[in-house]
Design an enzyme around this catalytic site. Sequence first.
Site, PDB file in Angstrom:
ATOM      1  N   TYR A 107       0.845  -1.196   0.000  1.00 45.94           N
ATOM      2  CA  TYR A 107       0.000   0.000   0.000  1.00 45.94           C
ATOM      3  C   TYR A 107       0.879   1.246   0.000  1.00 45.94           C
ATOM      4  O   TYR A 107       0.588   2.229  -0.688  1.00 45.94           O
ATOM      5  CB  TYR A 107      -0.928   0.004   1.224  1.00 45.94           C
ATOM      6  CG  TYR A 107      -1.929  -1.120   1.207  1.00 45.94           C
ATOM      7  CD1 TYR A 107      -3.124  -1.000   0.511  1.00 45.94           C
ATOM      8  CD2 TYR A 107      -1.692  -2.307   1.898  1.00 45.94           C
ATOM      9  CE1 TYR A 107      -4.046  -2.034   0.489  1.00 45.94           C
ATOM     10  CE2 TYR A 107      -2.602  -3.341   1.884  1.00 45.94           C
ATOM     11  CZ  TYR A 107      -3.774  -3.207   1.181  1.00 45.94           C
ATOM     12  OH  TYR A 107      -4.686  -4.230   1.155  1.00 45.94           O
ATOM     13  N   ASN A 135     -12.251  -1.794  -4.922  1.00 45.42           N
ATOM     14  CA  ASN A 135     -12.054  -2.249  -6.291  1.00 45.42           C
ATOM     15  C   ASN A 135     -13.259  -3.098  -6.707  1.00 45.42           C
ATOM     16  O   ASN A 135     -13.519  -4.131  -6.111  1.00 45.42           O
ATOM     17  CB  ASN A 135     -10.772  -3.084  -6.383  1.00 45.42           C
ATOM     18  CG  ASN A 135     -10.587  -3.752  -7.723  1.00 45.42           C
ATOM     19  OD1 ASN A 135     -11.191  -3.375  -8.721  1.00 45.42           O
ATOM     20  ND2 ASN A 135      -9.743  -4.765  -7.749  1.00 45.42           N
ATOM     21  N   CYS A 143      -6.311  -6.545  -7.033  1.00 44.33           N
ATOM     22  CA  CYS A 143      -6.117  -6.011  -5.684  1.00 44.33           C
ATOM     23  C   CYS A 143      -5.548  -7.061  -4.734  1.00 44.33           C
ATOM     24  O   CYS A 143      -4.986  -6.706  -3.693  1.00 44.33           O
ATOM     25  CB  CYS A 143      -7.422  -5.432  -5.149  1.00 44.33           C
ATOM     26  SG  CYS A 143      -8.818  -6.562  -5.213  1.00 44.33           S
ATOM     27  N   HIS A 144      -5.642  -8.339  -5.088  1.00 43.81           N
ATOM     28  CA  HIS A 144      -5.075  -9.388  -4.243  1.00 43.81           C
ATOM     29  C   HIS A 144      -3.545  -9.343  -4.223  1.00 43.81           C
ATOM     30  O   HIS A 144      -2.926  -9.968  -3.377  1.00 43.81           O
ATOM     31  CB  HIS A 144      -5.563 -10.773  -4.699  1.00 43.81           C
ATOM     32  CG  HIS A 144      -5.135 -11.149  -6.074  1.00 43.81           C
ATOM     33  ND1 HIS A 144      -5.780 -10.665  -7.209  1.00 43.81           N
ATOM     34  CD2 HIS A 144      -4.129 -11.946  -6.512  1.00 43.81           C
ATOM     35  CE1 HIS A 144      -5.190 -11.167  -8.276  1.00 43.81           C
ATOM     36  NE2 HIS A 144      -4.194 -11.945  -7.877  1.00 43.81           N
ATOM     37  N   GLU A 170      -0.589 -17.898  -8.794  1.00 45.00           N
ATOM     38  CA  GLU A 170       0.186 -17.085  -9.729  1.00 45.00           C
ATOM     39  C   GLU A 170       1.689 -17.308  -9.592  1.00 45.00           C
ATOM     40  O   GLU A 170       2.466 -16.710 -10.317  1.00 45.00           O
ATOM     41  CB  GLU A 170      -0.119 -15.603  -9.496  1.00 45.00           C
ATOM     42  CG  GLU A 170      -1.536 -15.227  -9.854  1.00 45.00           C
ATOM     43  CD  GLU A 170      -1.835 -13.764  -9.595  1.00 45.00           C
ATOM     44  OE1 GLU A 170      -0.967 -13.038  -9.068  1.00 45.00           O
ATOM     45  OE2 GLU A 170      -2.947 -13.322  -9.945  1.00 45.00           O
TER      46      GLU A 170
END
Length: 180
Positions: A107, A135, A143-144, A170
Amino acid sequence: MHYYSHYHSPLGPMTMASDGEHLTGLWFDGQKHDRATLDDHSVQDEDLPILQETRRWLDAYFSGSAGDPQPSSQLPTAPALAVDGSPFRRMVLEILRSIPPGRTMTYAQIAAQVAQRTGRERVSAQAVGGAVGRNPISLIIPCHRVVGSSGSLTGYASGIGNKRRLLEMEGADTSRLFGP
């Protein structure tokens, strides 16, 4: 008019929303702020082309073959229809789109980028967190991939467990990340 359709992901049911041309929402059912772009007059439409495209992208994503580090470039999205559309929120969503699969950003790093782009000395990481938390298009606008500065898995509307699982899918190194 708004339209919606359902998708059954390996992490649970999801809802997709559209204005007829653009994807305006994608949520895990039951997550915080889910269905924000839908109203009582929304119509279920499993055959709407943008929702079919989104379904194909989700199939590829969950099978591990999405490939494109910026999936939002593949689908016409209109997140501003779901949020207040402020320049700040649009900028945060744009930065989220730039985070490649398997990578994370904090962030604070996003706040620093917003500050640099706007010529401000400083931008609050909490304000960024508020924009990220709202989001409306999960996964497509990733956003993850946003974590706390200390490596904490905080602030995912669909739950920290899903956030960790998405990052692992991922190929992200989650060994340095922790959550409640």
